[in-house]
Design a protein around this motif. Sequence first.
Motif, PDB file in Angstrom:
ATOM      1  N   VAL B 303      39.965 -65.731  -4.189  1.00 33.22           N
ATOM      2  CA  VAL B 303      39.766 -64.432  -4.839  1.00 33.22           C
ATOM      3  C   VAL B 303      40.018 -63.306  -3.843  1.00 33.22           C
ATOM      4  O   VAL B 303      40.676 -62.306  -4.163  1.00 33.22           O
ATOM      5  N   ASP B 304      39.530 -63.486  -2.604  1.00 33.63           N
ATOM      6  CA  ASP B 304      39.705 -62.424  -1.623  1.00 33.63           C
ATOM      7  C   ASP B 304      41.165 -62.221  -1.252  1.00 33.63           C
ATOM      8  O   ASP B 304      41.606 -61.091  -1.060  1.00 33.63           O
ATOM      9  N   GLN B 308      43.284 -58.914  -1.685  1.00 38.75           N
ATOM     10  CA  GLN B 308      44.069 -58.321  -0.604  1.00 38.75           C
ATOM     11  C   GLN B 308      45.457 -57.944  -1.103  1.00 38.75           C
ATOM     12  O   GLN B 308      46.011 -56.924  -0.717  1.00 38.75           O
ATOM     13  N   ARG B 309      46.000 -58.797  -1.960  1.00 42.22           N
ATOM     14  CA  ARG B 309      47.352 -58.546  -2.429  1.00 42.22           C
ATOM     15  C   ARG B 309      47.406 -57.318  -3.334  1.00 42.22           C
ATOM     16  O   ARG B 309      48.321 -56.512  -3.243  1.00 42.22           O
ATOM     17  N   ILE B 310      46.400 -57.185  -4.235  1.00 43.45           N
ATOM     18  CA  ILE B 310      46.458 -56.032  -5.119  1.00 43.45           C
ATOM     19  C   ILE B 310      45.912 -54.777  -4.460  1.00 43.45           C
ATOM     20  O   ILE B 310      46.110 -53.678  -4.936  1.00 43.45           O
ATOM     21  N   GLN B 311      45.237 -54.968  -3.305  1.00 45.69           N
ATOM     22  CA  GLN B 311      44.695 -53.798  -2.621  1.00 45.69           C
ATOM     23  C   GLN B 311      45.831 -52.881  -2.186  1.00 45.69           C
ATOM     24  O   GLN B 311      46.878 -53.323  -1.761  1.00 45.69           O
ATOM     25  N   GLY B 312      45.624 -51.587  -2.279  1.00 47.50           N
ATOM     26  CA  GLY B 312      46.685 -50.665  -1.885  1.00 47.50           C
ATOM     27  C   GLY B 312      47.620 -50.377  -3.033  1.00 47.50           C
ATOM     28  O   GLY B 312      48.063 -49.255  -3.205  1.00 47.50           O
ATOM     29  N   THR B 321      35.259 -56.826  -1.272  1.00 48.05           N
ATOM     30  CA  THR B 321      35.648 -58.214  -1.058  1.00 48.05           C
ATOM     31  C   THR B 321      34.459 -59.095  -1.450  1.00 48.05           C
ATOM     32  O   THR B 321      33.302 -58.756  -1.198  1.00 48.05           O
ATOM     33  N   LEU B 322      34.788 -60.187  -2.081  1.00 48.20           N
ATOM     34  CA  LEU B 322      33.743 -61.100  -2.532  1.00 48.20           C
ATOM     35  C   LEU B 322      32.981 -61.644  -1.331  1.00 48.20           C
ATOM     36  O   LEU B 322      31.794 -61.939  -1.413  1.00 48.20           O
ATOM     37  N   GLY B 323      33.680 -61.756  -0.183  1.00 42.52           N
ATOM     38  CA  GLY B 323      33.063 -62.325   1.003  1.00 42.52           C
ATOM     39  C   GLY B 323      31.809 -61.582   1.430  1.00 42.52           C
ATOM     40  O   GLY B 323      30.828 -62.188   1.831  1.00 42.52           O
TER      41      GLY B 323
END
Lengths: 305, 360
Positions: B303-304, B308-312, B321-323
């Motif tokens: 999921v994280d 990261q990919r859709i971030q930005g 972040t789920l973390g």
Amino acid sequence: MDVASFLQQCGIGITSGGFLGLIAVGYTLVYGTVGLIHFAHGDVVMLGGCLSLAILSFLVPVPVDPLTGCLVVVLAAACSGLFCGCLNICIDQFVYRPLRNAPPLSPLVSTIGVSFVLMNVGLIWIGPTDRAFPEIFLETTRSVGGFSIAMADLLVLVIVVPAVLCLYVLLRQTRFGRSLRSIAAITRVTARSGEAGKLVIATFFLSGFLGGVASVAAGVHATTINYQMGHQMGLYALTAAVLGGIGSVPGAIVGGLIVGLIRAISVAFLGPRWAIASVFLVLIIFLAFRPQGIFGKSKTRGGQR
Amino acid sequence: MKIQWPSLSHFVKWSKKNWEIPVFTMLALAPWFYPALAGGLGGQMTSVLIICIAALGLNVMVGFTGFLHLGIASFFGLGGLFLAILTVPMNPLEIGFLPAVFVSVGLTAAIGTLLGSPTLRLRGEYLAIVTLGFGEVVRVLFLNLENVTGGTQGLGPIPPPGSGIFVTGIDLGREFVVDSRWFYYLSLIALFVVVLLVRVLEKSALGRAWIAVREEPLAAATIGISATKVRLSAFTIAAAIAGLAGCLSVASIGTTGDPNAFGFNRSVAILCAVIIGGLGSIPGTLVGVTILFGFDIVVIPSVDSWMQRIQGQVFDVSLFTLGSWRLALVGIALIVVMRFRPIGLIPSRRFAAEFQESKQ
């Protein structure tokens, strides 16, 4: 190592043992009434530390003279004690109370769950790194008869000693204390309401209050706090409670002092990285010879499992 | 003559009794249907399977004899360390993988017996703290005895199983490194063997003695069952199974890694998995581990990385972040499961019946 520095290490051990003992009393009180190892207790203490950090940095942004400093710290200890006590009551009422009749290991998992949640709250509150506790006094050490005494250690004693005395009076001289001790001696409470239910609420408040008071002492002593502090101090305090005989309040205080001494001496002689191992090694060896702890009841007496 | 053809309900009934066969068939066939298992996901699945093995070991102790054990991860770590010491090229021993596994499981069991024999007369909570303390002592020893254990770096590189063995010109050791399906199958086979072993043990005289000592120690003593000996056997078996899991774990990673992974946190997480799955229940343990560690090892990283990919592209999600909410999510899940199913998700029949009885 000469005698003077050995005595100095003992002094450090006793001051840190004092607040470990207060946290250990929290474990032992909850265990005595509801028969539960409250794994989240260390994290409740950690949140108390976060609150007292906020209060102290608001009230004493610059160092002050000893008397004002002591007053401010006692005020912070009272506030964080109240906060932790109320937090403990909420946790008990919402999470543990429905599980009073559940199989004995189920509430244990709930305490671990609560511990994770509180740790995450601490992580969001103060961030992932160490946060420095504010400097309270202008002078950090004062020499008395050849020994240099850190003001922080004196401050810890100012918090811990009255707390232990109040606890003693509360448990020995009041009706609440008598009922608490008698119920801890006989059985574990499974009632969810009524007199016994009120007693459980009072126990959780007392345990949280002492934890909150201890959190200020711990912050002053260690000079930094972080969100994993509760986890580590919880382990030490739980060890102290077991060493003293879980369920016994004087045992928890004595156990705390012993654990503090062992920790300080092993830090001085072996280095800090061996501290936790030597504490647990002493515990294992001690329990092999005296399975019920220092003040604990032997297994034939009492209804505890 | 009328033939009664098997219907779906027959199959359901049969698979409730023999759930291992469909479950393990599906797991064994999974790499065919899902080729991505050859890559990183296969490695993550392998670690979940390995933790299932350790959790079954813990279940022997906590589920069958009813004793709280808070140091299972230390036996996991010890098994791994012994395997590493026996196989790494920098040590002179360098024995093969299988004999090394046998020796390290034996050594772990011996350490379990050594710890258990003086401490198993303790009452429940005291024993729990002793196991907790033992776990911390082992972790600190791992961290500080650098010339034996490699300290925080861990000991490595551990040669993969089957290195040096050539089958029709293919180096098996290289295959293990390149394709994570090899370790997946190795762990699956080990898990299957351990499931069968625990199942046989549960039905054996020893298993019934465990339960007798848990339920009525006094009555068990009057028919000649020594509580201490019976508990010691469970403690040793738990240590051995956890040691086996540790061997597989370090072999699949290639090094013993950071010793902090064998500390109290890991022990408690495995214990939680066993309890939310259902104490004393083998399928429950597997389900508990799959939910808890599957979430931790498989779901959160994927999921994280997706976030990261859709971030930005969409909006700034660095706080989300789920973390960073992992602890709270796991904690709330534990609280909720215990609130609504205090006996666990798939309780063993005996445990459920006892709970019903005690409620009335």
